[in-house]
Write a protein that holds these residues in place. Structure first.
Motif, mmCIF file in Angstrom:
data_model
loop_
_atom_site.group_PDB
_atom_site.id
_atom_site.type_symbol
_atom_site.label_atom_id
_atom_site.label_comp_id
_atom_site.label_asym_id
_atom_site.label_seq_id
_atom_site.Cartn_x
_atom_site.Cartn_y
_atom_site.Cartn_z
ATOM 1 N N TYR A 53 23.965 90.149 109.561
ATOM 2 C CA TYR A 53 22.327 90.195 110.519
ATOM 3 C C TYR A 53 21.545 91.388 109.913
ATOM 4 C CZ TYR A 53 24.531 87.109 113.831
ATOM 5 O OH TYR A 53 24.896 86.064 114.538
ATOM 6 N N THR A 54 22.305 92.753 109.520
ATOM 7 C CA THR A 54 21.466 93.595 109.052
ATOM 8 C C THR A 54 20.874 93.234 107.628
ATOM 9 O OG1 THR A 54 22.952 95.100 110.194
ATOM 10 C CG2 THR A 54 21.673 96.060 108.341
ATOM 11 N N ASP A 55 21.556 92.723 106.885
ATOM 12 C CA ASP A 55 20.974 92.161 105.631
ATOM 13 C C ASP A 55 20.072 91.228 105.470
ATOM 14 O OD1 ASP A 55 23.144 93.900 104.378
ATOM 15 O OD2 ASP A 55 24.380 92.317 103.798
ATOM 16 N N GLY A 57 17.726 91.387 107.843
ATOM 17 C CA GLY A 57 16.645 91.994 108.488
ATOM 18 C C GLY A 57 16.425 91.869 110.191
#
Length: 151
Positions: free
Chosen positions: A47-49, A51
């Motif tokens: 999820y972080t990757d 954005g």
């Protein structure tokens, strides 16, 4: 009849209470299994990757274990009465060697296999008539290990 009836009532109450205890234990184990299955596949880094906001995999797994769904509200009913997500612990990855002492313990394409453990406790509140003979509240404990399958 006078001698047998009290004994039969006590035995019947014990069987009924033991049945409830086993039922709650099975519901707890099913929830822990569901939570571990989710935790083994959850990847907040993805999820972080992308954005997006990172997710708390452990909190979601605990909610799945207790309520059967990722998010819980005040009106949601737990699988077992009075069981709370705070009683569930998600242990991060534990890794084992796939081959130990020359014996293949885990089938894997990598040298190590990692697992996620979801454990929980539940205080069984009342043992009914069994409290007359000194059996008090019982704490049920359980856990489930699931092989890490993050994508």
């Amino acid at each position: 009849m006078t001698l047998i009836t009290p004994l039969m009532l006590i035995l019947s109450a014990g069987v009924f209470e033991f049945g409830n205890l086993i039922h709650d234990k099975l519901l707890m184990e099913a929830g822990l299994s569901d939570g571990a299955r989710y935790a083994a596949r959850c990847n907040s880094q993805m999820y972080t990757d992308a954005g997006l906001a990172a997710i708390d995999c452990a909190a979601i797994a605990a909610n799945i274990a207790v309520f059967g769904k990722p998010t819980a509200t005040q009106t949601d009913v737990p699988r077992i009465a009075n069981w709370q997500a705070s009683n569930v612990t998600v242990t991060s990855t534990t890794c084992y060697d796939a081959v130990q002492s020359g014996i293949t313990k885990y089938r894997s394409t990598t040298a190590q296999v990692c697992t996620v453990r979801v454990s929980g406790t539940y205080l069984y509140p009342d043992v009914g008539m069994l409290s007359f003979i000194g059996i008090g509240p019982i704490t049920l404990r359980g856990y489930h290990d699931e092989r890490l399958l993050r994508f």
